[in-house]
Design a protein around this motif. Structure first.
Motif, PDB file in Angstrom:
ATOM      1  N   GLN A 135     -30.723  39.405 -19.316  1.00 20.16           N
ATOM      2  CA  GLN A 135     -30.429  38.747 -18.257  1.00 20.16           C
ATOM      3  C   GLN A 135     -31.320  37.482 -18.181  1.00 20.16           C
ATOM      4  O   GLN A 135     -32.540  37.902 -17.991  1.00 20.16           O
ATOM      5  CB  GLN A 135     -29.977  39.335 -16.917  1.00 20.16           C
ATOM      6  CG  GLN A 135     -29.142  38.370 -16.135  1.00 20.16           C
ATOM      7  CD  GLN A 135     -28.769  39.146 -14.656  1.00 20.16           C
ATOM      8  OE1 GLN A 135     -28.632  40.198 -14.625  1.00 20.16           O
ATOM      9  NE2 GLN A 135     -27.866  38.597 -14.188  1.00 20.16           N
ATOM     10  N   GLY A 136     -30.806  36.442 -17.985  1.00 17.38           N
ATOM     11  CA  GLY A 136     -31.585  35.314 -17.490  1.00 17.38           C
ATOM     12  C   GLY A 136     -32.954  35.093 -18.805  1.00 17.38           C
ATOM     13  O   GLY A 136     -32.532  35.218 -19.938  1.00 17.38           O
ATOM     14  N   LEU A 137     -34.036  34.911 -18.422  1.00 15.67           N
ATOM     15  CA  LEU A 137     -35.051  34.873 -19.406  1.00 15.67           C
ATOM     16  C   LEU A 137     -35.899  36.187 -19.740  1.00 15.67           C
ATOM     17  O   LEU A 137     -37.100  36.573 -19.885  1.00 15.67           O
ATOM     18  CB  LEU A 137     -35.978  33.872 -19.261  1.00 15.67           C
ATOM     19  CG  LEU A 137     -35.474  32.437 -19.281  1.00 15.67           C
ATOM     20  CD1 LEU A 137     -36.435  31.230 -18.710  1.00 15.67           C
ATOM     21  CD2 LEU A 137     -34.859  31.869 -20.787  1.00 15.67           C
ATOM     22  N   MET A 138     -35.269  37.279 -19.587  1.00 17.08           N
ATOM     23  CA  MET A 138     -35.353  38.706 -19.873  1.00 17.08           C
ATOM     24  C   MET A 138     -34.502  39.169 -21.219  1.00 17.08           C
ATOM     25  O   MET A 138     -33.604  39.878 -20.766  1.00 17.08           O
ATOM     26  CB  MET A 138     -35.556  39.605 -18.559  1.00 17.08           C
ATOM     27  CG  MET A 138     -36.242  40.830 -18.890  1.00 17.08           C
ATOM     28  SD  MET A 138     -36.246  41.976 -17.293  1.00 17.08           S
ATOM     29  CE  MET A 138     -36.667  43.406 -17.787  1.00 17.08           C
ATOM     30  N   MET A 139     -34.999  39.109 -22.145  1.00 17.00           N
ATOM     31  CA  MET A 139     -33.983  39.492 -23.270  1.00 17.00           C
ATOM     32  C   MET A 139     -34.633  40.270 -24.249  1.00 17.00           C
ATOM     33  O   MET A 139     -35.698  40.366 -24.353  1.00 17.00           O
ATOM     34  CB  MET A 139     -33.657  38.207 -23.907  1.00 17.00           C
ATOM     35  CG  MET A 139     -32.692  37.114 -23.369  1.00 17.00           C
ATOM     36  SD  MET A 139     -31.424  37.727 -22.272  1.00 17.00           S
ATOM     37  CE  MET A 139     -30.434  38.016 -23.905  1.00 17.00           C
ATOM     38  N   GLY A 140     -33.709  41.153 -24.790  1.00 21.84           N
ATOM     39  CA  GLY A 140     -34.205  42.232 -25.736  1.00 21.84           C
ATOM     40  C   GLY A 140     -33.206  42.101 -26.867  1.00 21.84           C
ATOM     41  O   GLY A 140     -32.134  41.916 -26.957  1.00 21.84           O
ATOM     42  N   LEU A 141     -33.933  42.229 -28.190  1.00 20.33           N
ATOM     43  CA  LEU A 141     -33.240  42.497 -29.474  1.00 20.33           C
ATOM     44  C   LEU A 141     -33.469  43.902 -29.813  1.00 20.33           C
ATOM     45  O   LEU A 141     -34.551  44.232 -30.333  1.00 20.33           O
ATOM     46  CB  LEU A 141     -33.786  41.401 -30.202  1.00 20.33           C
ATOM     47  CG  LEU A 141     -33.518  39.956 -29.967  1.00 20.33           C
ATOM     48  CD1 LEU A 141     -34.204  39.334 -31.394  1.00 20.33           C
ATOM     49  CD2 LEU A 141     -32.100  39.743 -29.744  1.00 20.33           C
ATOM     50  N   ARG A 142     -32.300  44.677 -29.858  1.00 19.34           N
ATOM     51  CA  ARG A 142     -32.426  46.066 -30.601  1.00 19.34           C
ATOM     52  C   ARG A 142     -32.370  45.862 -31.915  1.00 19.34           C
ATOM     53  O   ARG A 142     -31.388  45.202 -32.418  1.00 19.34           O
ATOM     54  CB  ARG A 142     -31.545  46.892 -30.100  1.00 19.34           C
ATOM     55  CG  ARG A 142     -31.408  48.614 -30.631  1.00 19.34           C
ATOM     56  CD  ARG A 142     -30.791  49.437 -29.712  1.00 19.34           C
ATOM     57  NE  ARG A 142     -29.267  49.120 -30.045  1.00 19.34           N
ATOM     58  CZ  ARG A 142     -28.737  49.540 -30.913  1.00 19.34           C
ATOM     59  NH1 ARG A 142     -29.141  50.320 -32.079  1.00 19.34           N
ATOM     60  NH2 ARG A 142     -27.371  49.391 -31.303  1.00 19.34           N
ATOM     61  N   THR A 143     -33.044  46.241 -32.650  1.00 15.52           N
ATOM     62  CA  THR A 143     -33.409  45.909 -34.137  1.00 15.52           C
ATOM     63  C   THR A 143     -32.944  46.973 -35.133  1.00 15.52           C
ATOM     64  O   THR A 143     -33.115  48.179 -34.733  1.00 15.52           O
ATOM     65  CB  THR A 143     -34.613  45.599 -34.637  1.00 15.52           C
ATOM     66  OG1 THR A 143     -35.741  46.414 -34.208  1.00 15.52           O
ATOM     67  CG2 THR A 143     -35.056  43.960 -33.775  1.00 15.52           C
ATOM     68  N   VAL A 144     -32.491  46.805 -36.309  1.00 14.78           N
ATOM     69  CA  VAL A 144     -31.914  47.696 -37.191  1.00 14.78           C
ATOM     70  C   VAL A 144     -33.020  48.288 -38.017  1.00 14.78           C
ATOM     71  O   VAL A 144     -33.379  49.321 -37.944  1.00 14.78           O
ATOM     72  CB  VAL A 144     -31.019  47.226 -38.171  1.00 14.78           C
ATOM     73  CG1 VAL A 144     -30.562  48.193 -39.330  1.00 14.78           C
ATOM     74  CG2 VAL A 144     -29.600  46.726 -37.451  1.00 14.78           C
ATOM     75  N   VAL A 145     -34.094  47.219 -38.154  1.00 11.33           N
ATOM     76  CA  VAL A 145     -35.383  47.660 -38.716  1.00 11.33           C
ATOM     77  C   VAL A 145     -36.325  48.167 -37.709  1.00 11.33           C
ATOM     78  O   VAL A 145     -35.915  48.147 -36.470  1.00 11.33           O
ATOM     79  CB  VAL A 145     -36.017  46.573 -39.601  1.00 11.33           C
ATOM     80  CG1 VAL A 145     -35.100  45.862 -40.799  1.00 11.33           C
ATOM     81  CG2 VAL A 145     -36.098  45.263 -38.709  1.00 11.33           C
ATOM     82  N   PRO A 146     -37.461  48.807 -38.233  1.00 11.81           N
ATOM     83  CA  PRO A 146     -38.329  49.139 -36.966  1.00 11.81           C
ATOM     84  C   PRO A 146     -38.781  47.745 -36.151  1.00 11.81           C
ATOM     85  O   PRO A 146     -39.053  46.926 -36.950  1.00 11.81           O
ATOM     86  CB  PRO A 146     -39.381  49.603 -37.689  1.00 11.81           C
ATOM     87  CG  PRO A 146     -38.818  50.217 -39.102  1.00 11.81           C
ATOM     88  CD  PRO A 146     -37.820  49.251 -39.429  1.00 11.81           C
TER      89      PRO A 146
END
Length: 402
Positions: free
Chosen positions: A327-338
């Motif tokens: 949310q806002g400028l606190m973002m996360g990308l859960r990745t397929v690769v490590p």
């Protein structure tokens, strides 16, 4: 050459000599777009002129007097935090772990002051991170942080996030408080639902418990509100704050209602450096900027823009990005690769992002980030995804040949 530093950090072989806004200039001669912001600390970017002016002016006056004397700028900063939150009182510290220590002690002392010293246990949540002191690693409950440090500090019970039945079962006659991050940062940018947070508030009210929000990473504008609890419809009794509140200068705070803080009388807690004039000058300067009309609305707008652009990237690169969170400028990308490989690929594109639990890469840009810099970051993430896809294709081809 062997470093004289205690080897507790897995440091990247990269250092910086200058920062401007959202950019860092490396000693390698390269310019990097900073989407880590010192782990959500540099809320206003690097070398913000208002912060530089406040710090240098105060440095020419007085640095430290101790809390044996009044510190007017600290009183001013505390009043501004009280005026803009649920709180009645503020305790200043140097870090988030210290702010959480104050919150833990306050919750225990609250019940002791009411004649129930047996109520000292605090229910926390799996995946949480509350700091690195002996008490806060016990509060977080993660084995990797507890291992080798002797008996775990007594008084903390972990339950899964969003598991209401487990939470109810954990509450007993010794329970003093519930402690939670509205969005788990180190845990992987995992957002706790407003419905679950409302259940926490109801349980606290019905059992006479205190509700503690750890807003060390979510606070000071990071989500588009001054503090994340403002989105939830839930008001805590105690809140820990750090990181962005000092804009890069070491500063933490524990905010509380007068009711929750009733046990914290003279001599029950303290700090040598916390709330010193330098920190207070910078903290006030940070609030000058963040509380300016329209600033938080812009953070909210830019956060939505970033999330939309990242969602588009996920659709184009499903073999690299599994999920967009935050949310806002606190973002996360859960990745397929490590996530370590993804972070290295981003760094090769001169973009700095940070790892987190659940195989997540965190994007925590300065709140002053511009639209053009958001676009530039997305372009660099796309280039990183393409480089990783090329590596996958090459590995698959080698496997086919073998």
């Amino acid at each position: 050459m062997t470093s004289p530093l205690l080897p507790v950090f897995a440091r990247t072989d990269l250092s910086f000599e200058k920062g401007e806004g959202a950019w860092l200039h490396g000693r390698d001669g390269e310019r990097y777009l900073d989407f880590g912001a010192g782990i959500a600390v540099n809320a206003l970017g690097h070398a913000h002129p208002h912060l530089v002016k406040a710090l240098t002016e105060q440095a020419g006056k007085v640095w430290h007097t101790s809390n044996l004397f009044r510190i007017p700028e600290g009183e001013r900063l505390a009043q501004r935090l009280v005026d803009n939150t649920f709180a009645d009182v503020v305790f200043f510290s140097n870090s988030g772990a210290e702010a959480n220590e104050a919150a833990i002690k306050m919750a225990r002392k609250y019940h002791a002051a009411k004649g129930q010293p047996e109520r000292f246990r605090i229910v926390t949540f799996e995946g949480a991170f509350h700091g690195r002191t002996l008490a806060t690693i016990a509060a977080g409950g993660q084995a990797k942080y507890l291992e080798g440090f002797g008996p775990k500090v007594e008084g903390f019970d972990q339950v899964p996030v969003e598991d209401l039945n487990a939470l109810k079962a954990a509450i007993g006659p010794e329970t003093a408080a519930l402690m939670i991050e509205p969005i788990q940062g180190e845990g992987g940018i995992r957002t706790v639902s407003n419905a679950f947070l409302r259940e926490l508030r109801a349980l606290c009210d019905s059992h006479g418990l205190l509700l503690i929000f750890d807003e060390i990473q979510t606070g000071v504008g990071r989500t588009g509100k001054l503090f994340a609890y403002e989105w939830t419809g839930v008001t805590p009794d105690i809140m820990s704050v750090a990181k962005g509140i000092g804009g890069g200068f070491p500063l933490g705070a524990c905010l509380a209602t007068a009711e929750a803080a009733q046990g914290m009388t003279a001599g029950t807690h303290g700090t040598t450096f916390g709330g010193n004039p330098l920190a207070m000058a910078v903290g006030n300067a940070v609030l000058d900027v963040i509380l300016a009309p329209g600033f938080l609305k812009e953070v909210e707008r830019k956060g939505l823009l970033l999330k939309q652009r990242l969602a588009e990237l996920k659709d184009r690169h499903p073999g690299i990005i599994a999920e967009v969170r935050g949310q806002g400028l606190m973002m996360g990308l859960r990745t397929v690769v490590p996530n370590t490989g993804f972070i290295a690929a981003a760094r090769a594109q001169k973009l700095l992002v940070i790892g987190a639990g659940d195989n997540v890469a965190r994007l925590l840009p300065p709140l002053i980030i511009g639209d053009a810099e958001i676009s530039e970051a997305v372009n660099r993430i796309e280039a990183a995804c393409e480089a990783l896809e090329a590596e996958q294709a090459s590995a698959a081809q080698r496997g086919a040949v073998q």
